[in-house]
Each structure stands twice: as structure tokens, then as C-alpha cells.
Design an enzyme around this catalytic site. Structure first.
Site, mmCIF file in Angstrom:
data_model
loop_
_atom_site.group_PDB
_atom_site.id
_atom_site.type_symbol
_atom_site.label_atom_id
_atom_site.label_comp_id
_atom_site.label_asym_id
_atom_site.label_seq_id
_atom_site.Cartn_x
_atom_site.Cartn_y
_atom_site.Cartn_z
ATOM 1 N N TYR A 55 2.706 3.900 20.122
ATOM 2 C CA TYR A 55 2.838 4.456 18.783
ATOM 3 C C TYR A 55 3.664 3.537 17.884
ATOM 4 O O TYR A 55 4.873 3.376 18.058
ATOM 5 C CB TYR A 55 3.487 5.837 18.831
ATOM 6 C CG TYR A 55 2.764 6.850 19.690
ATOM 7 C CD1 TYR A 55 1.414 6.702 20.020
ATOM 8 C CD2 TYR A 55 3.431 7.967 20.185
ATOM 9 C CE1 TYR A 55 0.756 7.629 20.812
ATOM 10 C CE2 TYR A 55 2.777 8.905 20.976
ATOM 11 C CZ TYR A 55 1.446 8.725 21.288
ATOM 12 O OH TYR A 55 0.806 9.652 22.079
ATOM 13 N N HIS A 126 -0.538 6.025 30.066
ATOM 14 C CA HIS A 126 -1.208 6.447 28.827
ATOM 15 C C HIS A 126 -2.737 6.406 28.959
ATOM 16 O O HIS A 126 -3.450 7.274 28.450
ATOM 17 C CB HIS A 126 -0.746 5.540 27.683
ATOM 18 C CG HIS A 126 -0.880 6.153 26.342
ATOM 19 N ND1 HIS A 126 -0.179 5.696 25.240
ATOM 20 C CD2 HIS A 126 -1.617 7.185 25.884
ATOM 21 C CE1 HIS A 126 -0.496 6.419 24.177
ATOM 22 N NE2 HIS A 126 -1.372 7.324 24.535
ATOM 23 N N SER A 205 -3.268 16.955 20.091
ATOM 24 C CA SER A 205 -4.219 17.289 19.017
ATOM 25 C C SER A 205 -4.664 18.750 19.089
ATOM 26 O O SER A 205 -5.855 19.054 19.040
ATOM 27 C CB SER A 205 -5.438 16.359 19.050
ATOM 28 O OG SER A 205 -5.058 15.025 18.811
ATOM 29 N N PRO A 206 -3.711 19.694 19.190
ATOM 30 C CA PRO A 206 -4.076 21.106 19.345
ATOM 31 C C PRO A 206 -4.720 21.721 18.110
ATOM 32 O O PRO A 206 -5.389 22.751 18.214
ATOM 33 C CB PRO A 206 -2.740 21.783 19.663
ATOM 34 C CG PRO A 206 -1.718 20.891 19.030
ATOM 35 C CD PRO A 206 -2.247 19.504 19.199
ATOM 36 N N ARG A 209 -6.945 17.506 15.162
ATOM 37 C CA ARG A 209 -6.661 16.410 14.225
ATOM 38 C C ARG A 209 -6.719 16.874 12.777
ATOM 39 O O ARG A 209 -7.189 16.167 11.892
ATOM 40 C CB ARG A 209 -7.604 15.236 14.480
ATOM 41 C CG ARG A 209 -7.499 14.725 15.933
ATOM 42 C CD ARG A 209 -8.310 13.481 16.172
ATOM 43 N NE ARG A 209 -8.308 13.094 17.578
ATOM 44 C CZ ARG A 209 -7.376 12.361 18.186
ATOM 45 N NH1 ARG A 209 -6.353 11.928 17.480
ATOM 46 N NH2 ARG A 209 -7.460 12.065 19.461
ATOM 47 N N GLY A 210 -6.233 18.100 12.570
ATOM 48 C CA GLY A 210 -6.151 18.674 11.233
ATOM 49 C C GLY A 210 -7.316 19.552 10.851
ATOM 50 O O GLY A 210 -7.221 20.328 9.889
ATOM 51 N N PHE A 211 -8.435 19.469 11.577
ATOM 52 C CA PHE A 211 -9.624 20.241 11.213
ATOM 53 C C PHE A 211 -9.328 21.736 11.190
ATOM 54 O O PHE A 211 -9.807 22.460 10.306
ATOM 55 C CB PHE A 211 -10.768 19.944 12.192
ATOM 56 C CG PHE A 211 -11.989 20.787 11.970
ATOM 57 C CD1 PHE A 211 -12.859 20.498 10.933
ATOM 58 C CD2 PHE A 211 -12.261 21.881 12.778
ATOM 59 C CE1 PHE A 211 -13.989 21.291 10.705
ATOM 60 C CE2 PHE A 211 -13.378 22.673 12.576
ATOM 61 C CZ PHE A 211 -14.248 22.377 11.525
ATOM 62 N N GLY A 214 -7.704 23.768 8.013
ATOM 63 C CA GLY A 214 -8.411 24.021 6.771
ATOM 64 C C GLY A 214 -9.187 22.786 6.357
ATOM 65 O O GLY A 214 -9.086 21.732 6.978
#
Length: 332
Positions: A55, A126, A205-206, A209-211, A214
Site C-alpha cells: 500500500y 499478500h 472490500s465489504p 468497492r463503494g458500489f 449508493g
């Protein structure tokens, strides 16, 4: 904050993924904002922080070390090796997957310095470097346990057969893989294997990834946003996936929680050994995410969510061809 077991550690049911503060979704936030998020999470009761050498090519570990090391006794620290930035011929760092024992051990030494700690509580491979037997990579991690550099071992994005091979070398404490309503791959075999061996499952990514927060303006994604290369966010696929949102948002409204909270609460209800680690650059989003611990979902809502968003209703693979070739997870 509710607590769950992460191997020998008792941690907050919801942790913090520390990728977003410097990596993957566009330009990094300021160091001051990263500090606010990290310390805000600690103040809110988060005791599970997850970072990686990859990261920001060390930037995330550096920030975690700078701002959280004074509070080291208050939280469980997880990081990752086996995928990091390596200078190319032009001196520019590029992402490289390297699971050789000597690389793993060198990466750990660098991580300890950046994190300003004597020991990492949970250290993941990883990615499995498919050019190196998993037994060799886990053997190197086992050496680090014996040396007192790390306490426990984790694996990321591996299949059930690979997990079994690793478990035969050294007990695995956690498996970390993408898991949400729209990414169900762990349900093929890895979740069952984790339960068989008493291994914690850490879900990254629960919120998809933002989907699942909204509608996103995919056309406005930063040039360096990794979602630009993800098939589910390609215009045609995303248009289809958007048709799932109204029903999902209606369920969140019915339950009386935010969309992000519904996504994370669904994971918490999937099993006591599942620990979501949402990432964010916003204190408001952090507070929203952590509120999921107080959301109760009955069997009817769980069933409706499962039927509404799953591997059959979502269009597009989660990774492009290159990304898919780099992971070892089962696919439908």
C-alpha cells in the site's frame, strides 16, 4: 464495539483496512487526514488495523507506524508481505509478487522499521507467488514466528487446497479475501475450510468497492483508481449492476440503516469467524461503517439480500485478466 476472535487476539468486530489512505482509489489524502482517520478509528474502539508493504509502496505502513505506534498496546496489528514495490530499470517502483523466503524475511525487517514495532501480530502472505511452493513461503513465515518477529501467520486470496497445504506447515490464523454481497467466491470452499480449522476470515472490500454505498460516478474516477480496470465498473456492466441498487437501498431503508451498514452487517451475520475491514479516508464514513455492528438482520432480510445480489445477478468479473491470474481463489 463488539468483539470477535482473530486467532489468539480479541479484536473489534469491524476493523480498519489501511489501504485507502495512500493507495488504489486515486490521489492519497493528506498526511493530516490520514492521521485523523487512524486516530479516529482508535478512539471509536477499533482494535484491528490492517496494512501491507504494497500500500503506497510502504507509505501506509509508515503512516500507521508514525501515528499508531505510541498506542501499540491498544490494538492488533496486521500487515502483509509477498507483494511490494520494487524499482524497475528506470528507478520507478512497480508492483512485484515475490514469495521467496529471503524476500519475505527482508520485507518483514523493513516493515518492522516502518511500523515502529518489535513484532507484527498477524503477518499475511499478500499473494501466493505461484513460482514458489506455498510450503516454502509459509516456512519462511514460520521462521519469523520462531524468531519473534511476527506472532501469527495469515494468507490472502488463496484457494482451499492451498490453504490446506499451508496449514500442514504451520497453523494459519486468518485468511483474507474479498467478500461481500457481490463477491461470493469464498462461499465455494474457503469459508468452510476456515471453519474446519478454526481459522478467522477477514473480509476486505465489504461494501463492494463503494458500489453498496449508493450510485457512483464511474466516469469521474481518478486516473489511478484501480476500479477503472475492474470489469464490474465498465460502462455496460455497471449499467446492469446499477439496476440492483434500488431494491438494495429499499432494504436498507426498511431495516433503518445506511447502505454501507447493511453491507457490513450482512457479513457480520454470515458467521462469528468473519471480520470485515472496510477502508475509508473519511471520518464520517468511518463512523457510518462502525455503526453496522449495531444493525440486526432477521432471517427474512438475510434471505432477500442473498437472493437480490449474488454471483448470478452481478455482471462482470471482479478482476481483469491480469488480476485474476495473480490470485488463487476459486471462481464460479
Amino acid at each position: 464495539m463488539q468483539q470477535r476472535q482473530l486467532g489468539p487476539f480479541k479484536v473489534s468486530a469491524i476493523g480498519l483496512g489501511c489501504m485507502n489512505i495512500c493507495h488504489a482509489y486515486g490521489a492519497p489524502v493528506s498526511e493530516q487526514q490520514a492521521e485523523r482517520v487512524l486516530l479516529g478509528a482508535l478512539d471509536a474502539g477499533v482494535t484491528h488495523f490492517d496494512t501491507a508493504a504494497l500500500y503506497g509502496f510502504g507509505a501506509s505502513e509508515t503512516l500507521v507506524g508514525k501515528y499508531l505506534s505510541p498506542h501499540r498496546s491498544k490494538f492488533t496489528l496486521a500487515s502483509k508481505c509477498g507483494m511490494q514495490g520494487v524499482p524497475n530499470a528506470d528507478g520507478v517502483k512497480v508492483r512485484v509478487i515475490d514469495g521467496r523466503p529471503e524476500t519475505i524475511k527482508a520485507t518483514c525487517e523493513e516493515a518492522l522499521k516502518r511500523l515502529k514495532t518489535d513484532v507484527i501480530d498477524l503477518y499475511y502472505l499478500h499473494r501466493w507467488d505461484k513460482q514458489v511452493p506455498i510450503e516454502d513461503s509459509v516456512g519462511a513465515l514460520s521462521d519469523l514466528v520462531r524468531a519473534g518477529k511476527i506472532q501469527t501467520i495469515g494468507l490472502s486470496e488463496v484457494s482451499a487446497p492451498t490453504l490446506r497445504r499451508a496449514q500442514a506447515v504451520h497453523p494459519i490464523t486468518a485468511v483474507q479475501t474479498e467478500y461481500s454481497l457481490w463477491t461470493r467466491n469464498p462461499e465455494i470452499a474457503v469459508l468452510d475450510t476456515c471453519r474446519e480449522f478454526g481459522i478467522a476470515f477477514v473480509a476486505f472490500s465489504p461494501v463492494a468497492r463503494g458500489f453498496l454505498c449508493g450510485e457512483l460516478n464511474v466516469g469521474a474516477f481518478d486516473a489511478k483508481d484501480i476500479r477503472r480496470s475492474m470489469p464490474r465498473f465498465a460502462p455496460e456492466n455497471y449499467a446492469t449492476n446499477l439496476t440492483l441498487l434500488p431494491g438494495y437501498l429499499a432494504m436498507a431503508n426498511e431495516v433503518g440503516c445506511t447502505p454501507a451498514q447493511l453491507a457490513i452487517a450482512w457479513l457480520l451475520h454470515r458467521g462469528e469467524n468473519i471480520l470485515p475491514i472496510p477502508g475509508t479516508t473519511s471520518l464520517a464514513h468511518l463512523k457510518d461503517d462502525l455503526g453496522a455492528a449495531n444493525v440486526k438482520l432477521d432471517a427474512s432480510v438475510m434471505a432477500r439480500l442473498n437472493d437480490h445480489i449474488n454471483q448470478h445477478t452481478v455482471k462482470g468479473e471482479r478482476y481483469n485478466a491480469q488480476g485474476s491470474s495473480e490470485v488463487d481463489t476459486e471462481v464460479f
